[in-house]
Write a protein that holds these residues in place. Structure first.
Motif, PDB file in Angstrom:
ATOM      1  N   MET A 198      -3.320   3.569  -8.869  1.00 36.51           N
ATOM      2  CA  MET A 198      -2.937   4.095  -7.444  1.00 36.51           C
ATOM      3  C   MET A 198      -2.028   3.028  -6.882  1.00 36.51           C
ATOM      4  SD  MET A 198      -5.031   5.727  -4.310  1.00 36.51           S
ATOM      5  CE  MET A 198      -4.456   5.573  -2.720  1.00 36.51           C
ATOM      6  N   THR A 199      -0.806   3.270  -6.315  1.00 33.94           N
ATOM      7  CA  THR A 199      -0.022   2.250  -5.399  1.00 33.94           C
ATOM      8  C   THR A 199      -0.541   2.144  -4.262  1.00 33.94           C
ATOM      9  OG1 THR A 199       1.692   3.484  -6.621  1.00 33.94           O
ATOM     10  CG2 THR A 199       2.521   2.253  -4.902  1.00 33.94           C
ATOM     11  N   ASP A 200      -0.857   0.938  -3.850  1.00 36.08           N
ATOM     12  CA  ASP A 200      -1.219   0.522  -2.608  1.00 36.08           C
ATOM     13  C   ASP A 200       0.109   0.484  -1.677  1.00 36.08           C
ATOM     14  OD1 ASP A 200      -2.621  -0.563  -0.367  1.00 36.08           O
ATOM     15  OD2 ASP A 200      -2.618  -2.659  -1.242  1.00 36.08           O
ATOM     16  N   THR A 201      -0.084   1.741  -0.648  1.00 37.08           N
ATOM     17  CA  THR A 201       0.963   1.753   0.424  1.00 37.08           C
ATOM     18  C   THR A 201       0.607   0.804   1.621  1.00 37.08           C
ATOM     19  OG1 THR A 201      -0.141   3.434   1.252  1.00 37.08           O
ATOM     20  CG2 THR A 201       1.488   3.942  -0.502  1.00 37.08           C
ATOM     21  N   GLY A 202      -0.372   0.492   1.735  1.00 33.27           N
ATOM     22  CA  GLY A 202      -0.959  -0.221   2.949  1.00 33.27           C
ATOM     23  C   GLY A 202      -1.179   0.538   4.212  1.00 33.27           C
ATOM     24  N   LEU A 203      -1.269   1.797   3.835  1.00 31.56           N
ATOM     25  CA  LEU A 203      -1.472   2.874   4.873  1.00 31.56           C
ATOM     26  C   LEU A 203      -3.056   3.014   4.927  1.00 31.56           C
ATOM     27  CD1 LEU A 203       1.191   5.604   3.997  1.00 31.56           C
ATOM     28  CD2 LEU A 203       1.256   3.920   6.120  1.00 31.56           C
ATOM     29  N   ASP A 204      -3.477   3.508   6.244  1.00 24.99           N
ATOM     30  CA  ASP A 204      -4.866   3.878   6.180  1.00 24.99           C
ATOM     31  C   ASP A 204      -5.303   4.889   5.112  1.00 24.99           C
ATOM     32  OD1 ASP A 204      -7.020   5.696   6.887  1.00 24.99           O
ATOM     33  OD2 ASP A 204      -6.982   4.815   9.199  1.00 24.99           O
ATOM     34  N   PRO A 205      -6.188   4.815   4.331  1.00 28.73           N
ATOM     35  CA  PRO A 205      -6.537   5.813   3.225  1.00 28.73           C
ATOM     36  C   PRO A 205      -6.447   7.380   3.613  1.00 28.73           C
ATOM     37  CG  PRO A 205      -8.108   4.165   3.223  1.00 28.73           C
ATOM     38  CD  PRO A 205      -7.217   3.922   4.362  1.00 28.73           C
ATOM     39  N   ASN A 253       5.477   7.469 -10.947  1.00 25.54           N
ATOM     40  CA  ASN A 253       6.604   6.871 -10.517  1.00 25.54           C
ATOM     41  C   ASN A 253       6.745   7.397  -9.138  1.00 25.54           C
ATOM     42  OD1 ASN A 253       7.448   5.480 -12.880  1.00 25.54           O
ATOM     43  ND2 ASN A 253       8.119   7.588 -13.528  1.00 25.54           N
ATOM     44  N   GLY A 254       5.739   7.404  -8.366  1.00 26.94           N
ATOM     45  CA  GLY A 254       5.800   7.835  -7.045  1.00 26.94           C
ATOM     46  C   GLY A 254       5.888   9.233  -6.691  1.00 26.94           C
ATOM     47  N   ALA A 255       5.880  10.299  -7.648  1.00 29.67           N
ATOM     48  CA  ALA A 255       6.146  11.784  -7.736  1.00 29.67           C
ATOM     49  C   ALA A 255       5.085  12.476  -8.154  1.00 29.67           C
ATOM     50  CB  ALA A 255       7.378  11.926  -8.094  1.00 29.67           C
ATOM     51  N   TRP A 256       4.339  13.147  -7.318  1.00 28.46           N
ATOM     52  CA  TRP A 256       3.448  14.123  -7.737  1.00 28.46           C
ATOM     53  C   TRP A 256       4.221  15.459  -8.344  1.00 28.46           C
ATOM     54  CZ3 TRP A 256      -1.447  13.377  -7.619  1.00 28.46           C
ATOM     55  CH2 TRP A 256      -2.108  12.479  -6.736  1.00 28.46           C
ATOM     56  N   LYS A 257       3.675  15.751  -9.580  1.00 28.02           N
ATOM     57  CA  LYS A 257       4.008  16.683 -10.690  1.00 28.02           C
ATOM     58  C   LYS A 257       2.945  17.582 -11.227  1.00 28.02           C
ATOM     59  CE  LYS A 257       8.766  15.036 -11.505  1.00 28.02           C
ATOM     60  NZ  LYS A 257       9.770  14.940 -12.619  1.00 28.02           N
TER      61      LYS A 257
END
Length: 181
Positions: free
Chosen positions: A1-8, A126-130
Protein backbone atom coordinates in the motif's frame (compact mmCIF):
# COMPACT_ATOMS: atom_id res chain seq x y z
CA UNK A 1 0.00 0.00 0.00
CA UNK A 2 1.23 3.44 -0.87
CA UNK A 3 1.71 5.68 2.17
CA UNK A 4 -0.09 8.92 1.31
CA UNK A 5 0.39 10.50 4.71
CA UNK A 6 -3.37 10.98 4.97
CA UNK A 7 -5.48 9.99 7.93
CA UNK A 8 -6.38 6.31 7.20
CA UNK A 9 -10.08 7.18 7.39
CA UNK A 10 -9.68 9.84 4.71
CA UNK A 11 -7.68 7.43 2.54
CA UNK A 12 -10.44 4.83 2.87
CA UNK A 13 -13.05 7.39 1.78
CA UNK A 14 -10.93 8.28 -1.25
CA UNK A 15 -10.46 4.59 -2.10
CA UNK A 16 -14.21 3.94 -1.78
CA UNK A 17 -15.02 6.84 -4.07
CA UNK A 18 -12.47 5.72 -6.68
CA UNK A 19 -13.95 2.21 -6.63
CA UNK A 20 -17.50 3.60 -6.93
CA UNK A 21 -16.36 5.67 -9.92
CA UNK A 22 -14.91 2.48 -11.47
CA UNK A 23 -18.22 0.65 -10.95
CA UNK A 24 -20.31 3.39 -12.55
CA UNK A 25 -17.82 3.83 -15.42
CA UNK A 26 -18.39 0.14 -16.19
CA UNK A 27 -22.16 0.75 -16.46
CA UNK A 28 -21.60 3.65 -18.83
CA UNK A 29 -19.14 1.72 -20.99
CA UNK A 30 -21.49 -1.29 -21.18
CA UNK A 31 -24.56 0.76 -22.06
CA UNK A 32 -22.82 2.83 -24.73
CA UNK A 33 -20.99 -0.24 -26.16
CA UNK A 34 -17.78 1.70 -25.51
CA UNK A 35 -15.24 -1.10 -25.68
CA UNK A 36 -12.22 1.22 -25.57
CA UNK A 37 -13.42 2.66 -22.27
CA UNK A 38 -14.29 -0.82 -20.96
CA UNK A 39 -10.72 -1.97 -21.64
CA UNK A 40 -9.33 0.76 -19.33
CA UNK A 41 -11.36 -0.51 -16.36
CA UNK A 42 -9.74 -3.93 -16.04
CA UNK A 43 -6.17 -4.96 -15.27
CA UNK A 44 -4.57 -6.79 -18.21
CA UNK A 45 -4.64 -10.09 -16.28
CA UNK A 46 -8.20 -9.66 -14.96
CA UNK A 47 -10.94 -12.29 -15.19
CA UNK A 48 -14.58 -11.69 -16.17
CA UNK A 49 -17.32 -14.24 -15.52
CA UNK A 50 -20.53 -13.36 -17.35
CA UNK A 51 -21.95 -16.88 -17.10
CA UNK A 52 -23.15 -18.33 -20.41
CA UNK A 53 -21.93 -15.26 -22.33
CA UNK A 54 -18.28 -15.59 -21.32
CA UNK A 55 -15.93 -16.71 -18.56
CA UNK A 56 -12.19 -16.08 -18.83
CA UNK A 57 -9.67 -13.29 -19.39
CA UNK A 58 -11.41 -9.91 -19.29
CA UNK A 59 -9.61 -8.64 -22.39
CA UNK A 60 -10.99 -11.60 -24.35
CA UNK A 61 -14.45 -10.83 -22.94
CA UNK A 62 -14.13 -7.26 -24.22
CA UNK A 63 -13.00 -8.60 -27.62
CA UNK A 64 -16.27 -10.62 -27.74
CA UNK A 65 -18.50 -7.72 -26.65
CA UNK A 66 -19.33 -6.55 -30.19
CA UNK A 67 -20.76 -10.03 -30.90
CA UNK A 68 -22.48 -10.31 -27.50
CA UNK A 69 -23.98 -6.82 -27.73
CA UNK A 70 -24.94 -6.96 -31.42
CA UNK A 71 -28.59 -7.90 -30.75
CA UNK A 72 -28.89 -5.45 -27.82
CA UNK A 73 -31.01 -2.48 -28.83
CA UNK A 74 -31.08 -1.12 -25.28
CA UNK A 75 -28.75 -1.74 -22.37
CA UNK A 76 -29.38 0.12 -19.13
CA UNK A 77 -27.28 -0.87 -16.11
CA UNK A 78 -28.14 0.63 -12.71
CA UNK A 79 -26.20 -0.09 -9.54
CA UNK A 80 -27.86 0.28 -6.19
CA UNK A 81 -26.33 -1.13 -2.99
CA UNK A 82 -22.53 -1.16 -3.00
CA UNK A 83 -20.85 -3.15 -0.22
CA UNK A 84 -17.07 -2.71 -0.17
CA UNK A 85 -14.26 -4.09 1.96
CA UNK A 86 -10.79 -2.59 1.49
CA UNK A 87 -7.46 -3.96 2.67
CA UNK A 88 -4.58 -1.80 1.45
CA UNK A 89 -4.31 -2.12 -2.33
CA UNK A 90 -6.89 -4.93 -2.52
CA UNK A 91 -10.66 -4.64 -2.20
CA UNK A 92 -13.80 -6.70 -2.69
CA UNK A 93 -17.29 -5.59 -3.57
CA UNK A 94 -20.78 -7.00 -3.72
CA UNK A 95 -22.65 -4.62 -6.02
CA UNK A 96 -26.40 -4.91 -6.55
CA UNK A 97 -27.67 -4.10 -10.01
CA UNK A 98 -30.75 -3.79 -12.17
CA UNK A 99 -29.97 -4.26 -15.84
CA UNK A 100 -32.54 -3.70 -18.58
CA UNK A 101 -31.93 -5.34 -21.95
CA UNK A 102 -33.97 -5.06 -25.11
CA UNK A 103 -32.67 -7.59 -27.61
CA UNK A 104 -33.52 -8.56 -31.16
CA UNK A 105 -34.50 -12.20 -31.63
CA UNK A 106 -35.74 -14.10 -34.71
CA UNK A 107 -39.26 -13.76 -33.23
CA UNK A 108 -38.98 -10.02 -32.60
CA UNK A 109 -37.60 -7.89 -29.78
CA UNK A 110 -37.73 -9.07 -26.17
CA UNK A 111 -37.17 -7.27 -22.87
CA UNK A 112 -35.13 -8.79 -20.07
CA UNK A 113 -34.91 -7.01 -16.72
CA UNK A 114 -32.29 -8.66 -14.52
CA UNK A 115 -31.86 -8.14 -10.81
CA UNK A 116 -28.52 -9.40 -9.66
CA UNK A 117 -25.16 -8.70 -8.13
CA UNK A 118 -21.59 -8.28 -9.24
CA UNK A 119 -19.01 -10.07 -7.15
CA UNK A 120 -15.89 -7.98 -7.63
CA UNK A 121 -12.24 -8.11 -6.68
CA UNK A 122 -10.33 -4.87 -7.23
CA UNK A 123 -6.67 -4.07 -7.04
CA UNK A 124 -4.83 -0.76 -6.98
CA UNK A 125 -1.76 -0.83 -9.22
CA UNK A 126 0.32 2.20 -10.11
CA UNK A 127 -2.12 4.31 -8.09
CA UNK A 128 -5.27 3.21 -10.00
CA UNK A 129 -8.07 0.92 -8.86
CA UNK A 130 -9.25 -1.52 -11.56
CA UNK A 131 -11.18 -4.77 -11.76
CA UNK A 132 -9.15 -7.86 -10.99
CA UNK A 133 -12.09 -10.29 -11.17
CA UNK A 134 -15.75 -9.60 -11.90
CA UNK A 135 -18.53 -12.19 -11.78
CA UNK A 136 -22.24 -11.62 -12.28
CA UNK A 137 -24.86 -13.43 -10.26
CA UNK A 138 -28.51 -13.33 -11.35
CA UNK A 139 -31.02 -13.24 -8.52
CA UNK A 140 -34.13 -12.79 -10.68
CA UNK A 141 -35.23 -11.88 -14.19
CA UNK A 142 -38.40 -10.54 -15.74
CA UNK A 143 -38.74 -11.44 -19.44
CA UNK A 144 -41.28 -9.94 -21.84
CA UNK A 145 -41.60 -11.62 -25.24
CA UNK A 146 -42.63 -9.71 -27.25
CA UNK A 147 -41.15 -6.47 -25.95
CA UNK A 148 -43.41 -4.06 -24.08
CA UNK A 149 -41.15 -1.04 -24.63
CA UNK A 150 -42.97 1.66 -26.63
CA UNK A 151 -40.71 4.52 -27.66
CA UNK A 152 -43.32 5.66 -30.19
CA UNK A 153 -45.94 6.57 -27.57
CA UNK A 154 -47.19 10.19 -27.95
CA UNK A 155 -46.09 10.95 -24.37
CA UNK A 156 -42.49 10.63 -25.57
CA UNK A 157 -42.88 12.76 -28.70
CA UNK A 158 -39.84 14.98 -29.18
CA UNK A 159 -37.73 13.11 -26.62
CA UNK A 160 -34.10 12.31 -27.22
CA UNK A 161 -33.46 8.57 -27.11
CA UNK A 162 -30.35 6.88 -25.84
CA UNK A 163 -28.58 4.39 -28.05
CA UNK A 164 -25.35 2.41 -28.08
CA UNK A 165 -22.24 4.08 -29.42
CA UNK A 166 -21.39 7.62 -30.48
CA UNK A 167 -24.91 8.30 -31.77
CA UNK A 168 -26.04 8.60 -28.13
CA UNK A 169 -27.01 12.19 -27.25
CA UNK A 170 -24.46 12.24 -24.40
CA UNK A 171 -21.57 12.36 -26.85
CA UNK A 172 -22.63 15.80 -28.07
CA UNK A 173 -23.93 17.11 -24.74
CA UNK A 174 -21.00 16.63 -22.35
CA UNK A 175 -17.63 18.31 -22.32
CA UNK A 176 -16.30 16.89 -19.03
CA UNK A 177 -17.89 13.44 -19.13
CA UNK A 178 -15.95 12.40 -22.19
CA UNK A 179 -16.88 9.23 -24.03
CA UNK A 180 -14.40 6.68 -25.29
CA UNK A 181 -11.76 7.69 -22.73
Amino acid sequence: MTDTGLDPRVQELLDREEIRALITAYCNAADRHDHAKMRTLYHEDAIDDHGAFFCGPAMEFIDKLPEIQAPMEILHHNVTTINLAIDGDYAEGEVYLLAMHRARTPDGPIDVLVGGRYFDKYERRNGAWKFLHRAIVTDWANVHAPSIIDRDHPFLAGSKFGQPGPGDPSYDFFRLLKRGD
